[in-house]
Write an enzyme that holds these catalytic residues in place. Structure first.
Site, PDB file in Angstrom:
ATOM      1  N   GLU A 176     -10.411   7.671   4.080  1.00 50.01           N
ATOM      2  CA  GLU A 176     -11.100   6.796   5.018  1.00 50.01           C
ATOM      3  C   GLU A 176     -10.265   5.525   5.140  1.00 50.01           C
ATOM      4  OE1 GLU A 176     -12.229   7.280   1.884  1.00 50.01           O
ATOM      5  OE2 GLU A 176     -11.655   5.285   1.150  1.00 50.01           O
ATOM      6  N   SER A 213       1.690  -9.692  -1.025  1.00 52.48           N
ATOM      7  CA  SER A 213       1.379  -8.271  -0.861  1.00 52.48           C
ATOM      8  C   SER A 213       1.777  -7.694   0.499  1.00 52.48           C
ATOM      9  CB  SER A 213      -0.106  -8.026  -1.109  1.00 52.48           C
ATOM     10  OG  SER A 213      -0.897  -8.862  -0.284  1.00 52.48           O
ATOM     11  N   LYS A 248       0.810  -1.230   0.000  1.00 55.95           N
ATOM     12  CA  LYS A 248       0.000   0.000   0.000  1.00 55.95           C
ATOM     13  C   LYS A 248       0.837   1.271   0.000  1.00 55.95           C
ATOM     14  CE  LYS A 248      -4.511  -1.374   1.739  1.00 55.95           C
ATOM     15  NZ  LYS A 248      -4.303  -2.821   2.082  1.00 55.95           N
TER      16      LYS A 248
HETATM   17  C1  LIG Z   1      -5.082  -3.878   1.689  1.00 52.68           C
HETATM   18  C2  LIG Z   1      -4.362  -5.111   1.404  1.00 52.68           C
HETATM   19  C3  LIG Z   1      -4.737  -5.952   0.328  1.00 52.68           C
HETATM   20  C4  LIG Z   1      -5.936  -5.717  -0.520  1.00 52.68           C
HETATM   21  O1  LIG Z   1      -5.932  -4.547  -1.295  1.00 52.68           O
HETATM   22  P1  LIG Z   1      -5.758  -4.582  -2.868  1.00 52.68           P
HETATM   23  O2  LIG Z   1      -6.085  -3.192  -3.262  1.00 52.68           O
HETATM   24  O3  LIG Z   1      -6.712  -5.588  -3.420  1.00 52.68           O
HETATM   25  O4  LIG Z   1      -4.363  -4.956  -3.150  1.00 52.68           O
HETATM   26  C5  LIG Z   1      -3.943  -7.067   0.065  1.00 52.68           C
HETATM   27  N1  LIG Z   1      -2.870  -7.366   0.823  1.00 52.68           N
HETATM   28  C6  LIG Z   1      -2.494  -6.601   1.867  1.00 52.68           C
HETATM   29  C7  LIG Z   1      -1.305  -7.004   2.640  1.00 52.68           C
HETATM   30  C8  LIG Z   1      -3.222  -5.456   2.195  1.00 52.68           C
HETATM   31  O5  LIG Z   1      -2.838  -4.696   3.228  1.00 52.68           O
END
Ligand SMILES: *Cc1c(COP(=O)(O)O)cnc(C)c1O
Length: 405
Positions: A118, A383, A96
């Site tokens: 938000e 992610s 993010k």
């Molecule tokens: C917020 C988040 C997501 C989901 O958000 P996307 O916009 O779909 O990528 C996925 N993995 C992590 C670690 C997150 O914090």
């Protein structure tokens, strides 16, 4: 061979990816959004902007993050080899920050003093508060009162970073009300502020802008993977909440001979309210100012959703994913809480990497797909890291000693 896709030039000037996306705004917000579009279109090709963003990525975020060949996990699982793009090693522990630093830099170039957003689970709020601290900007995060209690550690992080957390006390006191509250605050002070969304969702230009900032993940991963293996991965796999980490890794592979697979959360099962698989069970609708696949009630309002991974429980999905679903350039599949649990423990025990529950969905599907493929390679966008999920895991699932590794 995969056909070359004209999608490279999307969205159209009105922010549409086919019939999805757009900009469905109250009239008062038209002007401030038009201003953001103009500023972004100028800045995206500005040499000084690009140079500063590169500097930040390298020296503040710690990019490039590595691609890691998960040999043990792959070998014990059987079939295809699994590679992980380590966004868990990006500063603050998830992807993010990639778009939050871009949004913060855009705010600075536009001469804005304050970032407004938000947050639901608090991950976007923490990443944005980090960007605000870096740039010396004010930060105001709107959060439902229910979520404030559920996500206490993230509320503390935001406050430590200097953000003002505004509790939203009307309605169900969760994300939907927080979005309305953030929009109101932005409208009241758009001369000084900029609204910063947390995924490839919302009104134009955000699905485009967030995608462009997240593309760094796929650009790096493609080069790193080619260098490691001399070939493209057979499949690229990522979890899909709003879709930013998936779009970030998919986009640079769009003209390559690779399957692109988005994994949605099936939670406790396929009953409405038990999952957040928008693409699999939803249909066209409008949420938060854009058109997409949407889990909705009979009256078109967003339906209640659930996933053990709070970053994935969004009833809509990015418009570009909706478009890639219809054009069949990407496939969208699902994974349950229990499959996520299994993948979480396996990656932790076999590789020494504790993944976020969101990311564990992508790992879970990759494990299943790898067993179906007798050979080949799968690149997964890991992610984020799982530190934020440890209390939940221990309380609900134990320490994974029941699994045969
Ligand atoms: C917020 C988040 C997501 C989901 O958000 P996307 O916009 O779909 O990528 C996925 N993995 C992590 C670690 C997150 O914090």
């Amino acid at each position: 061979m995969v056909q070359r896709h004209s999608q490279d030039r999307l969205p159209d000037p009105n922010g549409f990816f086919g019939k999805y996306g757009g900009k469905f705004l109250p009239p008062q917000l038209e002007k401030p959004f038009a201003e953001i579009i103009d500023a972004y279109l100028q800045i995206e090709n500005d040499a000084a902007f690009i140079a500063e963003l590169r500097y930040i990525r390298k020296h503040f975020q710690g990019r490039p993050t590595p691609v890691y060949h998960a040999r043990t996990l792959s070998q014990k699982n059987g079939g295809a080899q699994i590679y992980l793009k380590r966004e868990d090693l990006n500063h603050t522990g998830a992807h993010k920050l990639n778009h939050c630093m871009g949004e913060g830099l855009l705010a600075k170039y536009m001469g804005k003093k304050r970032l407004i957003a938000e947050t639901g689970a608090g991950q976007h709020g923490v990443a944005l508060a980090t960007a605000a601290a870096y740039f010396g900007l004010e930060c105001e995060i709107h959060m439902g009162e229910v979520d404030i209690h559920k996500q206490a550690p993230n509320v503390s992080r935001m406050k430590l970073l200097g953000a003002k957390v505004v509790p939203v006390t009307h309605g169900l006191k969760t994300l939907k009300e927080a979005v309305d509250s953030a929009f109101d605050a932005y409208l009241a002070d758009y001369e000084n502020s900029i609204y910063c969304i947390g995924s490839v969702v919302g009104p134009h230009p955000f699905p485009m802008l967030v995608r462009d900032f997240q593309k760094v993940v796929g650009i790096e991963a493609r080069e790193q993977f080619m260098e490691m293996t001399g070939d493209f991965p057979d499949a690229v796999c990522a979890c899909v909440g709003g879709g930013s980490n998936a779009m970030g890794i998919f986009k640079p592979f769009i003209n390559d001979p690779c399957r692109l697979i988005g994994v949605e959360p099936l939670g406790r099962g396929d009953q409405m309210g038990e999952h957040a698989a928008s693409m699999t069970y939803g249909h066209e609708g409008i949420i938060h100012g854009f058109r997409c696949y949407l889990l909705q009630n009979d009256d078109g309002s967003p339906a209640p959703v659930y996933s053990c991974a709070s970053g994935l429980d969004y009833p809509g999905v990015g418009p570009e994913h909706s478009y890639m679903h219809d054009t069949q350039r990407a496939e969208y599949v699902t994974c349950t809480d229990m499959e996520c649990r299994d993948a979480f423990f396996r990656l932790t025990r076999l590789e020494g990497i504790i993944p976020a529950l969101e990311s564990s969905h992508a790992v879970a599907y990759a494990l299943k797909l790898a067993r179906e493929m007798s050979r080949g390679t799968i690149l997964v966008n890991l992610s984020g890291r799982g530190d934020k999920d440890l209390d939940y895991v221990i309380e609900n699932w134990g320490t994974g000693d029941d699994i045969e590794y």
